[in-house]
Design a protein around this motif. Sequence first.
Motif, short mmCIF file in Angstrom:
data_model
loop_
_atom_site.label_atom_id
_atom_site.label_comp_id
_atom_site.label_asym_id
_atom_site.label_seq_id
_atom_site.Cartn_x
_atom_site.Cartn_y
_atom_site.Cartn_z
N ALA A 46 12.31 -1.52 -3.90
CA ALA A 46 11.17 -0.85 -4.53
C ALA A 46 9.88 -1.50 -4.09
CB ALA A 46 11.29 -0.90 -6.05
N SER A 47 8.93 -0.66 -3.70
CA SER A 47 7.58 -1.10 -3.33
C SER A 47 6.59 -0.18 -4.02
CB SER A 47 7.40 -1.05 -1.81
OG SER A 47 6.04 -1.25 -1.46
N PHE A 48 5.55 -0.76 -4.63
CA PHE A 48 4.57 0.03 -5.38
C PHE A 48 3.16 -0.34 -4.96
CE2 PHE A 48 8.34 -0.12 -8.00
CZ PHE A 48 8.46 1.19 -8.45
N ARG A 49 2.27 0.62 -5.21
CA ARG A 49 0.84 0.36 -5.06
C ARG A 49 0.30 -0.13 -6.40
NH1 ARG A 49 -2.21 5.45 -2.77
NH2 ARG A 49 -3.82 3.84 -2.59
N ILE A 50 -0.86 -0.80 -6.35
CA ILE A 50 -1.54 -1.20 -7.58
C ILE A 50 -2.39 0.00 -8.02
CG2 ILE A 50 -3.16 -2.78 -8.67
CD1 ILE A 50 -0.57 -4.08 -7.89
N HIS A 51 -1.95 0.69 -9.09
CA HIS A 51 -2.65 1.88 -9.57
C HIS A 51 -3.63 1.50 -10.68
CE1 HIS A 51 0.03 4.46 -7.29
NE2 HIS A 51 1.07 3.87 -7.84
N GLN A 79 11.17 9.88 -13.77
CA GLN A 79 11.72 8.65 -13.20
C GLN A 79 10.67 7.92 -12.38
OE1 GLN A 79 15.52 8.98 -11.12
NE2 GLN A 79 14.70 7.71 -9.47
N THR A 80 9.89 8.67 -11.59
CA THR A 80 8.83 8.05 -10.78
C THR A 80 7.82 7.34 -11.67
OG1 THR A 80 9.11 9.77 -9.10
CG2 THR A 80 7.05 8.51 -9.07
N GLY A 81 7.38 8.02 -12.75
CA GLY A 81 6.41 7.40 -13.65
C GLY A 81 6.96 6.18 -14.35
N LEU A 82 8.21 6.24 -14.82
CA LEU A 82 8.80 5.11 -15.53
C LEU A 82 8.96 3.89 -14.63
CD1 LEU A 82 11.55 6.92 -17.66
CD2 LEU A 82 9.49 5.79 -18.50
N LEU A 142 -2.13 7.33 -9.86
CA LEU A 142 -0.85 8.02 -9.68
C LEU A 142 -0.86 9.24 -10.61
CD1 LEU A 142 2.03 8.27 -8.59
CD2 LEU A 142 2.80 6.75 -10.46
N VAL A 143 -0.80 10.45 -10.04
CA VAL A 143 -0.87 11.70 -10.80
C VAL A 143 0.49 12.41 -10.70
CG1 VAL A 143 -2.01 13.94 -11.04
CG2 VAL A 143 -3.34 11.92 -10.34
N LEU A 144 1.06 12.75 -11.85
CA LEU A 144 2.33 13.48 -11.92
C LEU A 144 2.11 14.74 -12.74
CD1 LEU A 144 4.70 10.47 -12.74
CD2 LEU A 144 4.30 11.50 -10.50
N VAL A 145 2.37 15.90 -12.14
CA VAL A 145 2.16 17.19 -12.82
C VAL A 145 3.44 18.00 -12.69
CG1 VAL A 145 0.81 19.29 -12.94
CG2 VAL A 145 -0.30 17.13 -12.32
N ASP A 146 3.94 18.51 -13.82
CA ASP A 146 5.19 19.28 -13.83
C ASP A 146 4.91 20.72 -14.26
OD1 ASP A 146 7.85 19.93 -13.78
OD2 ASP A 146 8.31 19.11 -15.74
N GLU A 147 5.33 21.69 -13.43
CA GLU A 147 5.27 23.12 -13.74
C GLU A 147 3.85 23.55 -14.13
OE1 GLU A 147 8.33 23.72 -16.67
OE2 GLU A 147 9.81 24.11 -15.13
N LEU A 148 2.91 23.31 -13.29
CA LEU A 148 1.52 23.67 -13.55
C LEU A 148 1.35 25.18 -13.51
CD1 LEU A 148 -1.36 22.67 -14.00
CD2 LEU A 148 -1.65 22.61 -11.52
N GLY A 162 0.80 -1.22 0.00
CA GLY A 162 0.00 0.00 0.00
C GLY A 162 0.84 1.26 0.00
N THR A 163 2.15 1.17 -0.24
CA THR A 163 3.06 2.32 -0.15
C THR A 163 3.95 2.38 -1.38
OG1 THR A 163 3.10 2.18 2.26
CG2 THR A 163 4.88 3.42 1.20
#
Length: 880
Positions: free
Chosen positions: A261-266, A242-245, A305-311, A187-188
């Motif tokens: 590495a530990s991931f959530r199921i997105h 890097q996080t998204g990849l 999982l939401v990734l936003v750059d320079e909004l 869950g993390t």
Amino acid sequence: MVSDKRLALIVDLISDNLNEEAGPVKGGLAAVNARVYAVKACRHRLLDVARETFKENVCDIMQLHSSLCEKYELPMILLYQESGFVFTLKKDGLEGELPKGFLNVTSQRGRWLFSSLELKKLNARMKDSLDETLILSNKIIQDLVAEILLYSGALYAASEAVALADLLWSFAHTSIMRNYVRPEFTGTLAVKAGRHPILETVQAAGTLVPNDIYCCEASHFQIVQGPKATGSMSGKSTYLRQTGLLAIMAMCGCFVPAEYASFRIHDALLARLSNDDDTEKNLSTFANEMTTSAMILGLATPKTLVLVDELGRGTATVEGLGIAHAIAEELIRIKRTGKSTTKLGMVFKYRVVDGILNDLAHYGLQLAALADLPDDVMEEGKKVAMALSDLHAQQEEQSEAGIIATHRRAVLRVRMMYSRKFQYPLAFGAVIIGNGGHINPPLYHDYEDLKDYLGACAAQHIIRFRLAHLPILRSVGEAESPTADCREVEAVDVYYDEETFNEAKRLLKVYKSEMPREAEPYTCIEGEVARKRYNLSELAIGCITTTAGAVHPYHFVTSIFSRLLEDYPKHFHLYTGTPCTSITGPSQISACYVLHTPRGIISASHVVHFTNAHVGALIPGLARVVTQVRETMSAQRPGRNLPLKMASGRRSYVFYDNPSQKSFDYLTQLRGGEQELMFGGGFEGDGAMGCKSSGMYDIHSAALVSGALSVYFGAANWGAEGPSTIPDNNAESDREPWAAGRVKALWSGEMSASADEFPWVGRVPPSICGRPAPPLTSNNTNPRMASSAEWVAAGYSGEGMVHAWLCARAVALMVLGMDGRRDLDMDVEGLPFGAGQTVHEWLPACYMISEARLKRASRNQNFQKRGRGTSGKMKVYPRR
């Protein structure tokens, strides 16, 4: 999937019909043989016969080649081309000429290519057999492909199986070779010493810095911030990518580059990681950003999982901060409640009309609303943006620097159009840069006439105005354009007529007696002393010398343009090859000027005419008093004896040779390259100047300019013609614009001739431009600028180098509403001119445009009867 029986049938079909060696071969006879023998023998009897015939024809050609080599004892080689076989022979393998009987001899890359009559006959027979062979072979192969297509489903299944096996093998190979670890699914989101999977393959080993990632229920929303000093290039975007990849690799079943590495199921990965516009959807950078943000808010769930750059980067800072703040709060709410809206789309409903755009408060927020962002997001964004705007406005109002910045932004919101191709020049500044860069103001030449015409005080004011251009242009050249070589030179006025020289000495005496400080650099030298010191011909009577300036005008102007385009890309636009053909004045419908060009129309609140000789094309009232004249300009290579005697570009000359017309020619020298002499003169007259394009020259003036220098300096001082860096008979020289003789280039440029010999500067009255003034409304007035109008600085009468800069500065300050300020000096240390004065105090009053002045100038009867040389030094001013 790879054990499908249909695959075996496909293999059998191919092996029954095609040779195992069949395959693609590049070029030459080998490629032809690969096609001829692709199908197995005995597959088709006619094909076998055709191939045997082709083989025999090729053998006959080989025998002919061998026999000719033995007969003529030449090391010929047989070469196959698309048209058939030809003979080749290296050029160093042939002594003399080819024997008779060979045809079509051509040269190619150090060898001869040729044929013979017998070879042509054999080629024809060979081509016939080859064509028949290929037709039969192609028919068999097409039938084979048709049969294989019946089993194409097996090929798709096999390719999918192979692709899956290749993917899994690639995962395994990459994970082993690059020390990846198997991820866990909890869950993390936690990654220790994670590495960018692409960057670590292209950067040197050990240079990539690993980073940790940690995101749990207690910290599910995070902001990545770089150091303040280098926040825009600290690696934030790379970290997000890097996080998204890593998340994608783990979800695909691949190990990841990390120590742990530990991931959530997105359920989805939603990202906005670029700042590009979308031409296909007709969306600007900011519009595309808001559309993507609305999509993210509409699709996001607590498991996304939401990734936003320079909004918010695509709009104003305060609006971007407000929108980013509101979207961040909405993402936190979605995580908390699990609810989102799915209303997407953007529709623009604007119509383009004439006029000046009113400043729209928070247009970025209005645009964001079109993207269907949720109402609570918009409300929060407006609240934050309004608070930031109020704070910024309070700070700016209290800052003197803010006031100056506003003026600077206003003046640089400029569209400059420039064309040398058409009869009509342009508003906003056509800069003529075809002169020789001669900065030599007429001083003693004009002083007495100016004093008689205007009085001593006004005459001395004009003299000091002209002199101020010398230090100002040198200062600008050093700061803005080092390649322009703006420098101080020794100016030499050379006289070849006794009467003219005596008059010049008298004028100099008057000038020295009344302006001794300004006349201090002047020296008068006569006879043999003058001829020896300045390397002049025996025809020279005497010289008057002083200090002046010189510059490379093209480098000077283009360097300034380049700097403006680089520093102010949003406010300064330069359109070359774009003439302004007409101007429509303001009306009740549109309170602005409309400029018509071949590329469309431009609306403007101010129109500035820096068009010199062409000013009458767009300001009809000035057409009667400012006309065009032409003189020829040249770039010439100095004679072999002259370069060192010219002080290596530190000296300029003005040659006076005709007392009846007060004519003169002028000369400067470049210091780089071939040290070209920039020599101009050869007055062509005025009148119907539209019949020539700028750059064309009159043949008689060109002949005068091309041959005068060796006469002015004398044959002994000139010497033999100087060497050219362009080699004779060079194929590349045909494409060069330079000639190889003495005269490297010739061109002609327009000068203005003002009826009263003074420039025309200032706000143009509506009665002169023929267009009404804009109404004083809130749309076209700015409390920090002058009201909308047309402006002019033109009509320099051949002396633009010592008038144009300060005249243009005066107009710029008038447009900005700063012409009444006394704290704006000339930015030149130690220059007293203009210090503590307003524009109307340091600009000569007789230069200002007005209806009364236009009437006086129109009455000048001598204006249309002048001869060569009346523009420039030693003018004759009209009496009052």
